[in-house]
Design an enzyme around this catalytic site. Structure first.
Site, PDB file in Angstrom:
ATOM      1  N   LYS A  77       0.857  -1.188   0.000  1.00 35.78           N
ATOM      2  CA  LYS A  77       0.000   0.000   0.000  1.00 35.78           C
ATOM      3  C   LYS A  77       0.892   1.237   0.000  1.00 35.78           C
ATOM      4  CE  LYS A  77      -4.585   0.430   2.009  1.00 35.78           C
ATOM      5  NZ  LYS A  77      -5.369   0.413   3.250  1.00 35.78           N
TER       6      LYS A  77
HETATM    7  O1  G3P Z   1      -8.060   0.841   4.945  1.00 34.48           O
HETATM    8  C1  G3P Z   1      -8.311   2.125   4.519  1.00 34.48           C
HETATM    9  C2  G3P Z   1      -9.707   2.641   4.766  1.00 34.48           C
HETATM   10  O2  G3P Z   1     -10.636   1.644   4.538  1.00 34.48           O
HETATM   11  C3  G3P Z   1      -9.891   3.407   6.052  1.00 34.48           C
HETATM   12  O3  G3P Z   1     -11.218   3.597   6.424  1.00 34.48           O
HETATM   13  O4  G3P Z   1     -12.948   4.207   8.060  1.00 34.48           O
HETATM   14  O5  G3P Z   1     -10.565   4.885   8.481  1.00 34.48           O
HETATM   15  O6  G3P Z   1     -11.898   5.989   6.703  1.00 34.48           O
HETATM   16  P1  G3P Z   1     -11.683   4.728   7.481  1.00 34.48           P
END
Ligand code: G3P
Length: 212
Positions: free
Chosen positions: A81
């Site tokens: 990533k």
């Molecule tokens: O893994 C990256 C992403 O899915 C993060 O999500 O909920 O922290 O915006 P969030």
């Protein structure tokens, strides 16, 4: 559409392993586990036979490339990533030439996704929940990315990320996104409908009336 789980929690991954096609992690999710990063990634790769995203923390291209090469040694299923920055895209180009798969993260616009695809990213992760939080429409961005990739035949797979509720998963599927990466709690909700519970209850009650 493939379903990934968005977590670094081993118990959640084990429980959902029969359903999911891959795993995404990020530094925030890993920090909740209080364990060494590479140890967690190795264990996840032993549970799920699909792409497992592990994120670099260097911010310069040489540093990202060095971290990516090291993480890629953990298992063939590790996908690196990389944040959407100019340095990040330089790293993606170099890693693509070496056959190391990347997932470009922190994507908030279709132009960023276009750049990721042009640089040879294997996956791109638009963060729909965070776009919604900022007053935009995350799914509009996904729709644009789907169109742009179709226009030019890019093979970069779209991972709808930052999923907050089942409707995000539904919209991802309707738009033809390749993957939704879904937190454990939202995955659970996908199974549920109140009328399913009512229906089961009624069938079981009526079954008791059937002569045995
Ligand atoms: O893994 C990256 C992403 O899915 C993060 O999500 O909920 O922290 O915006 P969030």
């Amino acid at each position: 559409m493939k379903l990934f789980i968005d977590t670094a929690n081993i118990d959640q991954i084990r429980e959902m392993a029969w359903l999911i096609d891959g795993v995404t992690t990020n530094p925030t999710l890993v920090s909740r586990e209080n364990r060494p990063f590479k140890e967690v990634v190795r264990e996840i790769c032993g549970i799920v036979n699909g792409p497992v995203s592990a994120e670099v923390t260097a911010m310069d291209a040489p540093g990202m490339i060095a971290q990516a090469r090291d993480l890629a040694k953990i298992h063939d299923n590790v996908v690196i990533k990389i944040p959407m920055t100019a340095d990040g895209m330089q790293a993606v180009k170099t890693l693509a030439a070496e056959g190391i798969r990347t997932n470009v993260t922190l994507v908030f616009s279709a132009n960023q996704a276009l750049l990721a695809a042009k640089c040879g990213a294997s996956f791109v992760s638009p963060f729909v929940g965070r776009i919604d939080d900022a007053g935009g429409d995350g799914m509009d961005v996904v729709a644009d990315i789907v169109d742009i990739y179709a226009n030019y035949g890019f093979t970069t797979e779209i991972i709808v990320a930052s999923v907050r509720h089942p409707h995000h998963v539904l919209e991802a599927a309707l738009l033809g996104a390749d993957i939704a990466t879904v937190p454990y709690a939202v995955l659970q909700k996908l199974f549920n409908h109140p009328l399913t519970d009512v229906g089961i209850d009624r069938f079981l009650k009526d079954w008791e009336k059937v002569p045995k």
